[in-house]
Scaffold this motif. Structure first.
Motif, PDB file in Angstrom:
ATOM      1  N   UNK A   1    -107.704-115.451  19.217  1.00 39.35           N
ATOM      2  CA  UNK A   1    -106.447-115.911  20.009  1.00 39.35           C
ATOM      3  C   UNK A   1    -106.486-115.046  20.546  1.00 39.35           C
ATOM      4  N   UNK A   2    -104.797-115.048  21.465  1.00 38.31           N
ATOM      5  CA  UNK A   2    -104.229-114.132  22.095  1.00 38.31           C
ATOM      6  C   UNK A   2    -103.736-113.409  21.051  1.00 38.31           C
ATOM      7  N   UNK A   3    -103.068-111.958  22.004  1.00 34.92           N
ATOM      8  CA  UNK A   3    -101.933-110.700  21.438  1.00 34.92           C
ATOM      9  C   UNK A   3    -100.512-112.286  22.319  1.00 34.92           C
ATOM     10  N   UNK A   4     -99.712-111.433  21.506  1.00 36.76           N
ATOM     11  CA  UNK A   4     -98.081-112.351  21.743  1.00 36.76           C
ATOM     12  C   UNK A   4     -97.677-111.608  22.806  1.00 36.76           C
ATOM     13  N   UNK A   5     -98.259-110.543  23.095  1.00 34.18           N
ATOM     14  CA  UNK A   5     -97.816-109.578  24.326  1.00 34.18           C
ATOM     15  C   UNK A   5     -98.709-109.673  25.804  1.00 34.18           C
ATOM     16  N   UNK A   6     -99.657-110.061  25.336  1.00 38.55           N
ATOM     17  CA  UNK A   6    -101.223-110.292  25.894  1.00 38.55           C
ATOM     18  C   UNK A   6    -100.266-111.345  27.337  1.00 38.55           C
ATOM     19  N   UNK A   7     -99.707-112.767  26.356  1.00 39.18           N
ATOM     20  CA  UNK A   7     -99.725-113.938  26.397  1.00 39.18           C
ATOM     21  C   UNK A   7     -97.963-113.702  27.240  1.00 39.18           C
ATOM     22  N   UNK A   8     -97.403-112.709  27.383  1.00 37.21           N
ATOM     23  CA  UNK A   8     -95.522-112.593  27.618  1.00 37.21           C
ATOM     24  C   UNK A   8     -96.057-111.578  28.732  1.00 37.21           C
ATOM     25  N   UNK A   9     -96.838-111.180  28.390  1.00 35.55           N
ATOM     26  CA  UNK A   9     -97.166-110.179  30.096  1.00 35.55           C
ATOM     27  C   UNK A   9     -97.401-111.156  31.416  1.00 35.55           C
ATOM     28  N   UNK A  10     -98.587-112.162  30.863  1.00 28.32           N
ATOM     29  CA  UNK A  10     -99.049-112.751  31.724  1.00 28.32           C
ATOM     30  C   UNK A  10     -97.969-114.076  32.250  1.00 28.32           C
ATOM     31  N   UNK A  11     -97.447-115.521  31.659  1.00 35.98           N
ATOM     32  CA  UNK A  11     -96.481-115.771  31.624  1.00 35.98           C
ATOM     33  C   UNK A  11     -95.176-115.077  32.714  1.00 35.98           C
TER      34      UNK A  11
END
Length: 624
Positions: free
Chosen positions: A285-295
């Motif tokens: 699983x990716x960390x939420x902060x990684x995902x928010x940064x990518x989005x």
């Protein structure tokens, strides 16, 4: 007018071949040491919806010494023009013929695209068989899920990548660059790659020995230092792995025209028919902060108005609800929608469904897979009828009026009672809709059935497929049972599923059939309007091979399977145990619970699941 411009003016969808899209990268050809063409063996609209293409495009083009350009299977109108004008198949970015590249890499997503691979090579001016290609021609490589049984393509592909592409691509390009600079001969280069790079399978370096009855006796390396078994490559740190935050924005409508945000890879559910659930283990699983940064970067770089949270089972992502809420809080006012590919019945939350449909409301899709609890236990689909009742009741009460239900027919041990269960389930959903006050004219329940295809590396790899007659009879029976104007029934062509089964479990001898069928005109076999079943039967007859032997035969545990030398990490002992449990109708727990199921992957690949704040899963001792 340039010849290519003339050709594009005459085809139905020129933007499939024109290139020049937003975020496409065109590098200085002469400055690059390694030139790679990513070949997707289907049309642009399908290929541009594939996240793997975008990932590898980003990874390779981030290097200063390499370029990656795209090419897709030309539709029949474009093929006709290319052949007529004697033009070679070319890449989108620089319009250069594929024969000018160092490497042409095919992605193998679906067995029914194999004929397109041969056709693309031929259109590129390349001999389809690897033994006929010389040092002046590009290496033809392939990877993706179908590479886990590479044998039907063994005569055509120089080198297969087993496992996750972004994990191995740098090693592959670095090694190629060094060997090319040394002026190394093609065969020697392939030998060095097979010896040096884990996860690389060069089929010409292995000999398949057959028994008199046609079964495989052994698959053995023919050169020293070549591994007897090829172990899959796997990304270990999913948060740090390269991800495209400036993906190419297609210049025409494609199947999935949106931001694809990969939230996790792998699945712990253990459905026994599901190959992807084995190939992409363990869960990461990716960390939420990684995902928010990518989005944030992807919204800025694409202008897309939808974010799809992609994975095999997105509802299982730890903290999926807060992630959806955070995304909508950040981007909802800009008209950006968040979507989940599908919702699991047992993980269904009406609050989550309401969140993802805040911006645009669409129908809901559920996959019970089988019509009775008995059969769901056989396939280890750990959902119940009550899960479905609760999910659709919640949905109808909250304003939904359209529900799609996906099932498989022809599953191991299936009876007509299981089919009755599908019809009963569909009618129950209709009744619940009425009870919840959905107006009669608006209620829509769609039932779709696909035919079971046994895949390599699954607990059902030893199982025969239902015959064409049995599948047609079952489809007719269901059609009759679902005669109700409130229910739509869709089904898949069983002939396509039959051929898929043959190639999914096939061996090297099928290469001759594939080449013969392609020479007779097989193209786009996954498209119903292009699929020519009689032509395939002719090819089997001509090559003196019986397709039924591959699809309909029950295989013993002792038999050597065509893919036994390809290691997906899950042990054969575990798959045998799962198959026996299936026949005994015994489900297996989800290892997310913290209890290891003993599949053998973690100790074999020295890796552990990476679940955010999840239970630590200690591998079972002595069970692997």
């Amino acid at each position: 007018m340039h010849r290519l411009d003339k050709v594009l003016a005459r085809v139905q969808k020129p933007s499939r071949y024109a290139g020049g899209e937003w975020n496409a990268i065109k590098k200085d050809w002469d400055q690059m040491d390694v030139k790679l063409a990513f070949a997707f063996p289907d049309v642009y609209e399908v290929g541009m919806s594939h996240l793997g293409l975008q990932i590898l495009y980003h990874v390779v083009n981030s290097r200063e010494d390499a370029l990656l350009e795209r090419v897709f299977a030309p539709w029949t109108d474009m093929e006709k023009e290319l052949r007529q004008e004697k033009l070679l198949l070319f890449s989108l970015e620089s319009q250069r013929p594929l024969i000018d590249f160092d490497i042409v890499g095919f992605t193998l997503q679906y067995e029914m695209s194999f004929s397109n691979i041969l056709n693309m090579m031929d259109l590129a001016g390349l001999p389809v068989r690897s033994m006929h290609r010389d040092a002046s021609m590009p290496l033809v490589i392939a990877g993706g899920p179908c590479a886990f049984n590479p044998e039907p393509l063994a005569d055509f592909i120089d080198l297969f990548v087993i496992g996750e592409g972004e994990e191995v691509i740098h090693e592959l390009l670095d090694t190629f660059k060094v060997l090319k600079a040394k002026g190394m001969a093609r065969d020697e280069m392939l030998l060095q790659m097979a010896r040096k790079i884990p996860g690389i399978y060069v089929p010409s370096l292995y000999r398949v020995n057959y028994q008199e009855d046609g079964k495989i006796d052994s698959v053995l390396p023919v050169k020293e230092g070549v591994p007897a078994k090829i172990e899959k490559r796997i990304v270990r740190d999913f948060d740090q792995v390269a991800f495209p935050t400036s993906p190419i924005v297609p210049s025409m409508g494609v199947v999935h025209d949106r931001i694809m945000l990969e939230v996790l890879r792998g699945c712990t559910r253990g459905c026994r028919f599901c190959q992807a659930g084995v190939l992409y283990r363990p869960v990461r699983e990716k960390k939420p902060e990684t995902l928010m940064g990518q989005v944030e970067k992807m919204i800025r770089s694409t202008g897309h108005d939808e974010i799809s949270l992609t994975s095999l089972s997105t509802a299982d992502y730890t903290g999926v609800a807060p992630l959806v809420k955070n995304l909508l809080d950040a981007y909802g006012e800009q008209g950006v929608n968040v979507s989940l590919p599908s919702l699991r019945l047992d993980a269904f939350s009406i609050d989550l469904a309401k969140e993802v449909q805040k911006v645009r409301k669409s129908g809901l899709t559920f996959a019970p897979e089988a019509g009775t609890q008995r059969l769901r236990d056989v396939i280890n689909k750990n959902v119940t009828e009550q899960n479905l009742i609760d999910a659709v009741t919640s949905a109808f009460q909250n304003g939904w009026s359209s529900v799609k239900l996906y099932f498989m027919i022809g599953l191991p041990t299936e009876t007509y009672e299981d089919l009755d269960g599908i019809a009963a389930m569909a009618r129950k959903v209709v009744e619940i809709g009425y009870q919840c006050g959905v107006p009669r004219g608006r209620l829509k329940v769609t039932v779709s059935t696909s035919s079971f295809v046994a895949k390599s590396h699954t607990a059902f790899q030893w199982e025969p497929q239902d015959t064409l007659k049995e599948l047609r009879d079952k489809q007719r029976y269901l059609k009759e049972k679902l005669k109700d104007k409130r229910i739509s029934y869709n089904w898949h062509d069983p002939e396509t599923s039959f051929l898929e089964a043959v190639f999914a479990k096939g061996d090297r001898r099928l290469g001759a059939v594939l080449e013969t069928a392609w020479a007779k005109g097989a193209r786009f076999d996954g498209w119903s309007e292009q699929f020519r079943y009689p032509l395939w039967l002719e090819a089997f007859e001509q090559e003196n091979l019986d397709p039924q032997w591959y699809a309909y035969r029950e295989i013993s545990y002792e038999e050597v399977l065509p893919w036994d030398h390809i290691e997906a990490g899950v042990s054969k002992k575990f798959l045998i145990r799962e198959h026996k449990k299936a026949l005994a109708q015994q489900p297996t727990i989800d290892c997310r619970s913290g209890r290891c199921t003993g599949c053998g992957l973690c100790p074999a690949l020295e890796i552990k699941p990476s679940i955010l704040g999840g239970a630590d899963i200690a591998p079972l001792q002595g069970e692997i």
